[in-house]
Design a protein around this motif. Sequence first.
Motif, PDB file in Angstrom:
ATOM      1  N   PHE A 175       0.823  -1.205   0.000  1.00  0.00           N
ATOM      2  CA  PHE A 175       0.000   0.000   0.000  1.00  0.00           C
ATOM      3  C   PHE A 175       0.855   1.252   0.000  1.00  0.00           C
ATOM      4  N   SER A 176       0.435   2.231  -0.774  1.00  0.00           N
ATOM      5  CA  SER A 176       1.103   3.529  -0.748  1.00  0.00           C
ATOM      6  C   SER A 176       0.698   4.239   0.541  1.00  0.00           C
ATOM      7  N   PRO A 177       1.442   5.286   0.940  1.00  0.00           N
ATOM      8  CA  PRO A 177       1.051   6.043   2.130  1.00  0.00           C
ATOM      9  C   PRO A 177      -0.416   6.527   2.063  1.00  0.00           C
ATOM     10  N   ARG A 178      -0.829   7.003   0.898  1.00  0.00           N
ATOM     11  CA  ARG A 178      -2.205   7.472   0.796  1.00  0.00           C
ATOM     12  C   ARG A 178      -3.198   6.346   1.116  1.00  0.00           C
ATOM     13  N   GLU A 179      -2.938   5.175   0.517  1.00  0.00           N
ATOM     14  CA  GLU A 179      -3.840   4.036   0.750  1.00  0.00           C
ATOM     15  C   GLU A 179      -3.789   3.581   2.210  1.00  0.00           C
ATOM     16  N   ALA A 180      -2.579   3.545   2.743  1.00  0.00           N
ATOM     17  CA  ALA A 180      -2.437   3.085   4.128  1.00  0.00           C
ATOM     18  C   ALA A 180      -3.237   3.979   5.078  1.00  0.00           C
ATOM     19  N   VAL A 181      -3.171   5.287   4.843  1.00  0.00           N
ATOM     20  CA  VAL A 181      -3.894   6.226   5.719  1.00  0.00           C
ATOM     21  C   VAL A 181      -5.399   6.096   5.507  1.00  0.00           C
ATOM     22  N   GLU A 182      -5.805   5.938   4.261  1.00  0.00           N
ATOM     23  CA  GLU A 182      -7.237   5.760   3.957  1.00  0.00           C
ATOM     24  C   GLU A 182      -7.791   4.494   4.631  1.00  0.00           C
ATOM     25  N   ILE A 183      -7.039   3.420   4.530  1.00  0.00           N
ATOM     26  CA  ILE A 183      -7.502   2.154   5.124  1.00  0.00           C
ATOM     27  C   ILE A 183      -7.639   2.293   6.642  1.00  0.00           C
ATOM     28  N   GLN A 184      -6.652   2.948   7.224  1.00  0.00           N
ATOM     29  CA  GLN A 184      -6.698   3.168   8.673  1.00  0.00           C
ATOM     30  C   GLN A 184      -7.924   3.990   9.055  1.00  0.00           C
ATOM     31  N   ALA A 185      -8.195   5.023   8.268  1.00  0.00           N
ATOM     32  CA  ALA A 185      -9.371   5.866   8.539  1.00  0.00           C
ATOM     33  C   ALA A 185     -10.639   5.014   8.465  1.00  0.00           C
ATOM     34  N   GLY A 186     -10.665   4.112   7.496  1.00  0.00           N
ATOM     35  CA  GLY A 186     -11.804   3.203   7.377  1.00  0.00           C
ATOM     36  C   GLY A 186     -11.956   2.333   8.621  1.00  0.00           C
ATOM     37  N   LEU A 187     -10.821   1.811   9.094  1.00  0.00           N
ATOM     38  CA  LEU A 187     -10.851   0.953  10.282  1.00  0.00           C
ATOM     39  C   LEU A 187     -11.390   1.699  11.497  1.00  0.00           C
TER      40      LEU A 187
END
Length: 307
Positions: free
Chosen positions: A98-110
Amino acid sequence: MRPAINIEGLAKTYAASGKSEPKHALKAIDLEVPVGSMFALLGPNGAGKSTLINILGGLVNKSAGKVDVWGFDMDVNPRNCRAKLGIVPQELALDPFFSPREAVEIQAGLYGVPKSKRRTMEILEAVGLDDKADAYARSLSGGMRRRLLVAKALVHNPPILILDEPTAGVDINLRQTLWAYVRKLNEAGTTIILTTHYLEEAQELCDRVAIINHGEIVANETKDKLLGRFTKRQMKVTLDDGWNGDLPRHDKIIFELLSPVMLQASFDANQLRPADVISCMTDAGLPIRDLEVGGADLEDVFISLTT
Ligand code: ADP
Ligand code: MG
């Protein structure tokens, strides 16, 4: 005011496995972290710092005790506790795909942050990763990974940010950027807790310092008080045989005779230098044969508290 975190009688015993004995990693500790503080949990490797942080993060189950986060009892309201905490783990574990953008988005989802409330780019910018937003995580340096973990910890805007050994694997320059950002968060009101085994780090950044060793809190004070304990110096002076003059007088030095030819001068390194103390004695005509300055630099006191 109620504390950001209040811990009472917290204990953790890791069960025996194979040949290893049960490990008492935390022994009924009490700890109170004031709202708005920049709090260092300082201790050598194996002291129990990560165990404590991982209990807060819900990764390790406590054996006994009570943990309140932002007024919520962890046993009663674990979700509310979780919402108040952002935790940057010690391990640089990131999904390499995951790119940083995706990693942060996924975390926000969690964390259940609705899309409209996400601040992904703002957070990446704040930690200096905006130009890496779409890079592969595996192309990031240690320092960038650490900052990505900070970004992930911030997605839900927690009032408490906990960093476990944040400088591991971070080079000097990035360390400064990271600290500048953490300071800014603290100034804006975020309560910061960091664990470290670097004394200087705790000293430079934090306003409160608790020292943990072998699962016990051995000191817990404001930094100024703790440093205050570290500035006392003792100079031991051997005088020529047969000296029988008067002790010098100085309002910032306490002179005591330990034996007819052994004098101790106690002073505060914040107020005087050893050279000032020596001048005072030579001015008074003391026949100094030998001297040594004992006690307390930070490292010494740390070691004395932790061994
Ligand atoms: P620190 O973060 O201060 O270096 P830790 O909390 O990681 O310390 O470890 C405290 C003690 O608990 C150490 O002796 C460590 O070996 C032990 N420990 C940590 N995690 C486990 C585990 N999962 N199982 C058994 N023992 C553990
Ligand atoms: Mg650790």
